[in-house]
Structure formats: structure tokens, C-alpha cells
Scaffold this motif. Sequence first.
Motif, short mmCIF file in Angstrom:
data_model
loop_
_atom_site.label_atom_id
_atom_site.label_comp_id
_atom_site.label_asym_id
_atom_site.label_seq_id
_atom_site.Cartn_x
_atom_site.Cartn_y
_atom_site.Cartn_z
N PHE A 88 0.85 -1.19 0.00
CA PHE A 88 0.00 0.00 0.00
C PHE A 88 0.88 1.24 0.00
O PHE A 88 2.02 1.22 0.45
N GLN A 89 0.34 2.33 -0.53
CA GLN A 89 1.09 3.57 -0.70
C GLN A 89 1.08 4.39 0.58
O GLN A 89 0.08 4.47 1.29
N THR A 90 2.22 5.02 0.88
CA THR A 90 2.35 5.90 2.04
C THR A 90 3.39 6.96 1.72
O THR A 90 3.85 7.06 0.57
N ASN A 91 3.76 7.77 2.71
CA ASN A 91 4.80 8.78 2.53
C ASN A 91 6.02 8.43 3.37
O ASN A 91 5.89 7.89 4.47
N CYS A 92 7.19 8.75 2.85
CA CYS A 92 8.44 8.49 3.58
C CYS A 92 8.49 9.34 4.84
O CYS A 92 8.25 10.56 4.78
N PRO A 93 8.82 8.76 6.01
CA PRO A 93 8.88 9.55 7.25
C PRO A 93 10.05 10.54 7.27
O PRO A 93 10.06 11.44 8.11
N GLU A 94 11.02 10.40 6.36
CA GLU A 94 12.17 11.29 6.34
C GLU A 94 11.99 12.45 5.38
O GLU A 94 12.13 13.60 5.75
N CYS A 95 11.67 12.16 4.10
CA CYS A 95 11.58 13.21 3.09
C CYS A 95 10.15 13.48 2.63
O CYS A 95 9.92 14.36 1.80
N ASN A 96 9.18 12.70 3.13
CA ASN A 96 7.76 12.88 2.82
C ASN A 96 7.42 12.59 1.37
O ASN A 96 6.34 12.94 0.90
N ALA A 97 8.33 11.95 0.64
CA ALA A 97 8.06 11.59 -0.75
C ALA A 97 7.19 10.33 -0.78
O ALA A 97 7.20 9.53 0.15
N PRO A 98 6.40 10.12 -1.86
CA PRO A 98 5.58 8.90 -1.96
C PRO A 98 6.46 7.66 -1.92
O PRO A 98 7.51 7.59 -2.55
N ALA A 99 6.04 6.67 -1.15
CA ALA A 99 6.80 5.42 -1.02
C ALA A 99 5.81 4.28 -0.85
O ALA A 99 4.62 4.48 -0.58
N ALA A 100 6.30 3.06 -1.04
CA ALA A 100 5.46 1.86 -0.92
C ALA A 100 5.84 1.09 0.33
O ALA A 100 7.03 0.93 0.64
N THR A 101 4.85 0.62 1.06
CA THR A 101 5.06 -0.21 2.25
C THR A 101 4.59 -1.63 1.97
O THR A 101 3.45 -1.83 1.51
N ASN A 102 5.45 -2.60 2.21
CA ASN A 102 5.11 -4.00 2.03
C ASN A 102 4.72 -4.61 3.38
O ASN A 102 5.34 -4.32 4.40
N MET A 103 3.72 -5.48 3.35
CA MET A 103 3.22 -6.09 4.60
C MET A 103 2.99 -7.58 4.36
O MET A 103 2.44 -7.98 3.33
N LYS A 104 3.40 -8.40 5.33
CA LYS A 104 3.26 -9.85 5.18
C LYS A 104 3.03 -10.51 6.54
O LYS A 104 3.62 -10.10 7.54
N LEU A 105 2.18 -11.52 6.55
CA LEU A 105 1.98 -12.36 7.74
C LEU A 105 3.08 -13.42 7.80
O LEU A 105 3.35 -14.09 6.80
N VAL A 106 3.72 -13.56 8.95
CA VAL A 106 4.83 -14.51 9.12
C VAL A 106 4.58 -15.33 10.38
O VAL A 106 4.25 -14.78 11.44
N GLN A 107 4.77 -16.63 10.29
CA GLN A 107 4.66 -17.52 11.44
C GLN A 107 6.04 -17.75 12.03
O GLN A 107 6.93 -18.28 11.37
N ILE A 108 6.25 -17.33 13.28
CA ILE A 108 7.54 -17.54 13.96
C ILE A 108 7.51 -18.90 14.66
O ILE A 108 6.60 -19.17 15.45
N PRO A 109 8.49 -19.76 14.38
CA PRO A 109 8.49 -21.10 14.99
C PRO A 109 8.48 -21.03 16.52
O PRO A 109 9.15 -20.19 17.11
N HIS A 110 7.69 -21.91 17.12
CA HIS A 110 7.56 -22.03 18.58
C HIS A 110 7.01 -20.77 19.22
O HIS A 110 7.19 -20.53 20.41
N PHE A 111 6.36 -19.90 18.40
CA PHE A 111 5.79 -18.68 18.98
C PHE A 111 4.41 -18.44 18.38
O PHE A 111 3.49 -19.18 18.63
N LYS A 112 4.25 -17.42 17.59
CA LYS A 112 2.94 -17.08 17.05
C LYS A 112 3.09 -16.35 15.72
O LYS A 112 4.20 -16.15 15.23
N GLU A 113 1.98 -15.92 15.19
CA GLU A 113 1.97 -15.22 13.91
C GLU A 113 2.12 -13.71 14.13
O GLU A 113 1.51 -13.15 15.05
#
Length: 446
Positions: free
Chosen positions: A245-270
Motif C-alpha cells: 500500500f502507498q504511504t509517505n516516507c517519514p524522512e523526506c515525505n516523498a511517496p513510497a510503498a510499504t510491504n506487509m506480510k503475515l509470518v509464522q515464527i516457529p515455537h511462537f505465534k503469527e
Amino acid sequence: MSVIKVPEVKESSSLFREINAEDEEQQPAELESLCMNCYQNGLTRLLLTKVPFFKEIIVSSFTCESCGWSNAEIQSAGRIQELGVRYSLGVRNKQDVNREVVKTDYATTRILELDFEIPACTQKGALTTIEGILERTIVGLQQEQPLRRVEDEGVADKIDVFITKLQSLKDGETPFTFVLDDPSGNSFVENPIAPQKDDALSVTHYKRNTDQDKLLGLESSCTNREQSQEPKESTEELRDEVLMFQTNCPECNAPAATNMKLVQIPHFKEVIIMATNCDSCGHRTNEVKSGGAIEPNGTRITLHITDMSDLTRDVLKSETCSISIPELEFELGMGALSGKFTTLEGLLKDIRELVVDKNPFTLGDSSISDRREKLEEFGRKIDKILDGQLPAHIVLDDPAGNSYLQNVYAPENDPEMTVESYKRTFEQNEDLGLNDMKTEGYEDEK
């Protein structure tokens, strides 16, 4: 008609430049404007620059040659933080009154003993001290005293008594509790013994409510969910997919893309991992959110670092997790580093960068030699831990139970690591927003 003189800026120059006395291109813009004291024309200077902690700010200064009146203020031009911040300081002496404070427009200032409050958006942002805030308040109250004496002498006498109390606080003669509450998360109160924990200063990060979001001009997340009519994908469909999804860079405020993913950590949780990479300035950031609910009990993980291989262990630090290193007398409160999924080595480097390299009171005019030497010594000790020369313990304390440190002996017990489960205190439940949360029988009240 107002006349604006804006300095010429090269195409390669950034709009917000680092403060540098030798930078000839960093010149303020000049604006002819009305003096509100004598109603003659004065001169306002605007400077767009970057300073530590505030990052991007706008410095404005007004002077009037006709009456000599002047005024200066700062405004944050950076992004609003994810969490609000509340500082509570027990002021006991003159040294505490001299602590430096970064106060934004949205910050509310309170003195509990006097039941006194300076509401948000009633004073401009400033880089000052607690003494400066009290002095500004005293001057503001004294300005209208002659008129009050004419209209109601009783009220004027009461305010004189109150001004005397404020003066006693400013001089460090009377102990009091100073509270700075900023929903934007961009205010700051100095810790003079950093990186050690200051017992007199408590820092709490919290989630904003609807009214605070409105004050900052932000839409409520609940409103966004109600307006969204798009069908939700199942967790199984999202597990193997990287969302963008699209967002703005926290440093220069230019348009940037943020990637997001669900990850299962072994012996812990998602967990949910979010990463942003800005093509304009090269800034990179990653953040971790727990994919599950708050656990019934808090978790305290203690690891004795005895070997270089321990630094390669995976670490999941949630937003609610605090970090302490007993050998260095160091403690970092929850929310300070946000959520992270990294290695123990990466976590220690982030701590060093936050405490030593990016500390706003170790640079420029705010730098004091003794304080700088203490922080540099702390940085050297961190480097020794990273080089395997200094054995140490690291403690992850998460009242929400959503933090994790890799057990390299799993599923067997790790002889160098202990994991404790404990019952949360009332204050910890309050910080997590659990005391006022009702999960049973709420449908009957509709």
C-alpha cells in the motif's frame, strides 16, 4: 501588499536542509507583515530546516523596527507519530527546573499540585526549559492584572497568590509534578543522566482516542473501517501474499510503498511485518505488529550473552516491550523503538543509535561535555558487547506477552535463557487499555 523574498534554491537542494552555519544556501525567507503591537509593518523570517528529534521544523522570527517588539516560535513539519506520549517528572530542585523541553502546539502541560493546566493549541511550540514554560505562564498572567484590578480586585488578588506559587516553583523552592502530554508524540523532556534510567521521569506511550485524532486532523480508524465496503480476504489467502500500500516516507515525505506480510515464527505465534523503502532518499524502515491478541499474562525474557553466536538470535520486540541491560544500568521504556523483528545484534545497534547517535541533547548548542562523555562511554560498552568482550544480560519485559527471543536449543530448555510469566499490575493493564475494556455482555447494553 506583502512582499516575500525567497532565497534561490538549487534543483539538487532539499527543501529542508540540515542546520549548518557554513551553508551559504541556507538563508531564511523574508516576509513583510503587520506588527500586532503597534500595527506598523515589521519583518517575519521563515527558515525550513532539520534539527535532531524534531527532524523537519519551520523556524519563524518576527521583529518590528517601529516599536521594537519581537517574537519567535517553531512548528513541527515532520509526521505525527503512531503513538502519543506522556511525560511525568517529579521536580525536586533547581536542576530539574532547568531540564530542556521540546513542546509542540498539541502538547498539554499540567502541574498536578496546583491543579493547573495549559491546554493544547493555546501556546506555540518551543524548545525551552521547564523554567521557561513557568516564566512564560507568569508573564501571561501578569499582563492582564491591571485590567483585572479595575474590574474585580478579588480575582486579581487570587491571581497574585497563584503567581507567587508559580514563582516558588520556578525558583526550585517547592517540589511539584510536571506532566507533558502530547498526542502527536513529538514532545520531549530531557533525561540528564541518559542512557541510565531516570527514576524521577516516567514516559508512557499510548494510543490516541477519537477526540485526539480529531485534534490532530486525523481520521478515526473506526470511521475508515465503516466506510470501507471491500470484502476481506481470509487469513489463509493473506499468509502467502505480500500486500503493498502507498504511504509517505517519514524522512523526506516523498511517496513510497510499504510491504506487509503475515509470518509464522516457529515455537511462537503469527506476526505482521511491515517494511518501507524510499527510492527518493534511500530511507528504510521496518516494523512488527503482533498478529494475535494480548496474552493473559506478561512475559519477561532474560538472556545471558556469553558468546558471539548469541548475537545472531532472532528477536521479536513488540511496541509494548521494554528493554534493560543491568550491567550498563540501562532501561528503555516500551514504545521507544516501536515493534521490531531483527537479531540481538541488530537490536543492540538500534539502541546505540537511538541513545548515542540520535540523542537531540548531545548535538549543537544543547551538548554538555559531561553528558556527551557519559553517552560516548555507553556507546563504547555496547560496542564491547557486540565484539564479545563484555558479557552482559539483556532483559525483554513485555506486559502484553507478545515478544520473543529465539531459543537455539528448542524444543529443549536454553541454559542461558529464562522465560518468566507474570500477572500484570493495575498500572500495566491501564497502559494497555485493558481496565476499561469490556468484552462480555456489551451487546445487552445496545
